[in-house]
Design an enzyme around this catalytic site. Sequence first.
Site, short mmCIF file in Angstrom:
data_model
loop_
_atom_site.label_atom_id
_atom_site.label_comp_id
_atom_site.label_asym_id
_atom_site.label_seq_id
_atom_site.Cartn_x
_atom_site.Cartn_y
_atom_site.Cartn_z
N ALA A 117 0.77 -1.24 0.00
CA ALA A 117 0.00 0.00 0.00
C ALA A 117 0.81 1.30 0.00
CB ALA A 117 -0.94 0.01 1.20
N PRO B 189 3.24 4.38 -0.88
CA PRO B 189 2.92 5.46 0.06
C PRO B 189 1.43 5.78 0.20
CG PRO B 189 3.67 6.40 -2.00
CD PRO B 189 3.74 4.91 -2.17
N GLY C 27 -1.21 6.10 -2.30
CA GLY C 27 -2.03 6.74 -3.33
C GLY C 27 -3.31 5.96 -3.60
N LYS C 28 -3.16 4.65 -3.82
CA LYS C 28 -4.35 3.86 -4.16
C LYS C 28 -5.15 3.49 -2.93
CE LYS C 28 -2.02 2.29 -8.29
NZ LYS C 28 -0.63 2.61 -7.83
N ASP D 103 4.61 -8.82 5.73
CA ASP D 103 5.05 -9.29 4.43
C ASP D 103 3.83 -9.85 3.70
OD1 ASP D 103 6.06 -10.78 2.25
OD2 ASP D 103 7.99 -10.97 3.26
N ASP E 112 -0.83 -4.07 -5.82
CA ASP E 112 -0.13 -3.07 -6.64
C ASP E 112 1.35 -3.33 -6.40
OD1 ASP E 112 0.01 -0.77 -8.30
OD2 ASP E 112 0.39 0.47 -6.54
N CYS F 107 3.30 -0.69 -12.40
CA CYS F 107 3.59 0.48 -13.23
C CYS F 107 4.81 0.18 -14.09
CB CYS F 107 3.80 1.72 -12.36
SG CYS F 107 5.12 1.55 -11.16
#
Length: 432
Positions: free
Chosen positions: A252, A254, A256-257, A299, A316, A369
């Site tokens: 998660a 920093p 953003g999502k 983890d 992510d 990304c």
Amino acid sequence: VTTTAREVALDALVRVEQGAYAHLALPAMLRRSGLADRDRAFATGLVYGTLRAERRLDDLLGRVADRPLARLDAPVRAGLRLGAYQLLDGLPPHAAVGETVSAVAARTVRARGYVNAVLRSVAALGPPWPEPSSQAVALSYPDWIVDRLVDDLGPADASATLTAMNEPGALTLRPNPLRTTADALRDELVGAGITVAPGTLATDALVVRGVGDPARLPAVRDGRATPQDEASQAVVGVLDPQPGERAVDIAAAPGGKATAIAERAGAVVALDVDAARLRLVADASRRLGLAGVACVVADGRALPLHDGVFDRVLVDAPCSGLGVLRRRPDARWRVHADSVDELAALQRALLGAAARAVRAGGVLLYSVCTLTRAETVDVDDWARRSLPELVALAPPGPPWRRHGRGALLLPQDAGTDGMYVLALRRSSSTVS
Ligand SMILES: C[S@@+](CC[C@H](N)C(=O)[O-])C[C@H]1O[C@@H](n2cnc3c(N)ncnc32)[C@H](O)[C@@H]1O
């Protein structure tokens, strides 16, 4: 003593060479500099441009310098690159050379003559500038990134992707629906003299121009908006969390999502292995007034969560980041070819563990990304074989491109970061 934009740029380049991340170190240096907004924007352009163009600049400098760049003192090397960048960028030689030499001399006075002589020789090379020996030099990427994207995307798309990622990314804001609307936020920004355009990919996204430091915008400071690229906003759109649902983001930080999920669902479990980075999620949640974000240090390969209870699970995953190189100008020199396979193994492990947390009928979204096959369609192939109880959902349509069972967004297609998503649904309640 007043500081100039070029001095801040020079110091930032030296710090990056010593290991600092440009997108973290530079904003902090600019805040301390006392420079006006215009000069901050100029310094940012210089630093980002110089870092991106480094290989091309070193090629030009190598044609005229009598000493290898590697043997020079760091401020001299940084000054030569900074000066060469401005020349290549079309700034008048008297400013590009003269003011850069002054900036270097303010740090190491005995280098003045040398830097001046080398930059004057660079200025004499062009324009037109000498033909680079390869596409990797011309576009200033390490060979492996060019080779990998040519193999994985084909030469035409690879070339367009690499070119697009040499342009700075626009600042995009995500309105916080708990505190404002896209319309109200747009009016507020326009009222402050900022140019605003609607996003093309994510509902409510606002693309803004003329903002130096997003953290200083009142809307961002007061939690009405979050700076986030449209591609990342679109990932949460694909996950589509609904009010009251149970959601978890297993990588998660920093945030953003995770904060975008909480704005929609009301709550989210934000898990990350990195405690320091997870604190950024807590900070962002506080700024946005989101009480339902539960931060958990763990983890993701060994989730401390019950199996089969989450409606929406986001993975992510950590990745090679080749889709966001325009925002991380120094990243292209930091990522290594070897890390791609290691990251792909971690991605598979995270996806496999996350799959267990999804309830029957719930959605699991994998996103990265980056653009390599190994981290996108190959992970999908693995999931198809290893997680048969998860069936693929229809991927988002254009400008996303179908890529395996998921979809790929290339930076040139919508002017966003590059991104891959794979949306899966658990078809049965059996957790294997
Ligand atoms: C791509 S970033 C996540 C970005 C975040 N989702 C956002 O939108 O702001 C990947 C994250 O994975 C975390 N990470 C790496 N290995 C992990 C693991 N084994 N378990 C959980 N998180 C991990 C990293 O610390 C990093 O914060």
